[in-house]
Design an enzyme around this catalytic site. Structure first.
Site, PDB file in Angstrom:
ATOM      1  CE  LYS A 131       2.880   0.299  -1.944  1.00 42.08           C
ATOM      2  NZ  LYS A 131       3.549   0.221  -0.625  1.00 42.08           N
ATOM      3  CG  ASP A 149       0.880   5.116   0.968  1.00 44.17           C
ATOM      4  OD1 ASP A 149      -0.217   5.585   1.363  1.00 44.17           O
ATOM      5  OD2 ASP A 149       1.928   5.800   0.945  1.00 44.17           O
TER       6      ASP A 149
END
Length: 239
Positions: A131, A149
């Protein structure tokens, strides 16, 4: 992950995805990453500090932090107690101090203090997952990348594109639906939408521009006035 592998995506679904992108662009015309940064190093460190706190708190300490420690070598050589005093507002400041010093040390040792520009090198850094790596690649280096996310995962799931909390499936679903040139923008828009309208517990469905395209539009608040009251700062109310 490669969107090219998904060759059977119906054209109607791709068109739906394009409509959703246009609706999000209209809702959030000045979209951007909400973490402030002036360099790849600043974004990488800010992302590390943003764990379990608000972006606003990280943004507030960033100018002081990087005025005192402008380069990775400076952070690597920081006196922990002095760095801790700057990081108090972001929470878990002792652990985050250790993390930042270790991250900076590895940057100096492996990359001469520069932030690497490949996914493989980024995820090999301490406390940098996919991420964060994709966030840095997309926003600091302008590479096509999607950072999934919790907000992105939730909105993608509600649109019916991937199971919630399946980060790999969400990333692949977005890659399959959008051209690479749109990946960063789509990413930013979905994060904003998840934060401001499509909330985890009570989404503002009656005030959501995606409602006509969303397979979960009956999930949240259906009263228009109550839904508008749920919108977070920066999300204009639907007329």
């Amino acid at each position: 992950m490669n969107a090219a592998a998904d060759t059977d995506l119906p054209i109607a679904e791709k068109r739906r995805a394009r409509r959703i992108l246009r609706l999000l662009q209209t809702r959030y015309p000045r979209h951007r990453l909400e973490l402030d940064f002036d360099s790849p190093l600043q974004l990488l460190v800010a992302a590390t500090l943003a764990a379990q706190t608000l972006d606003e708190r990280v943004n507030a300490v960033r100018p002081v932090l990087f005025e005192r420690y402008p380069a990775a070598a400076d952070l690597a050589a920081a006196v922990p107690q002095e760095l801790e005093q700057i990081l108090v507002p972001v929470g878990y400041y002792r652990q985050k101090t250790r993390n930042v010093i270790k991250l900076a040390t590895v940057l100096v040792e492996r990359h001469a203090g520069a932030v690497p520009e490949t996914l493989e090198e980024l995820v090999a850094l301490p406390w940098v997952g996919r991420k964060t790596a994709n966030m840095v690649l997309g926003n600091a280096f302008g590479q096509p990348a999607i950072s999934v996310d919790t907000h992105v995962s939730r909105v993608v799931a509600r649109l019916g594109w991937a199971p919630e909390k399946d980060v790999g499936a969400a990333e692949a679903a977005l890659q399959a639906r959008y051209d690479k040139r749109d990946w960063v923008a789509v990413n930013q828009l979905l994060i904003l939408h998840g934060r401001r309208t499509c909330h985890a517990r009570r989404p503002a469905c009656a005030a959501c521009p995606l409602a006509p395209e969303c397979r979960s539009s009956a999930l949240g608040e259906q009263d228009p006035d109550k839904a508008r009251a749920l919108l977070k700062d920066g999300a204009p109310a639907q007329p």
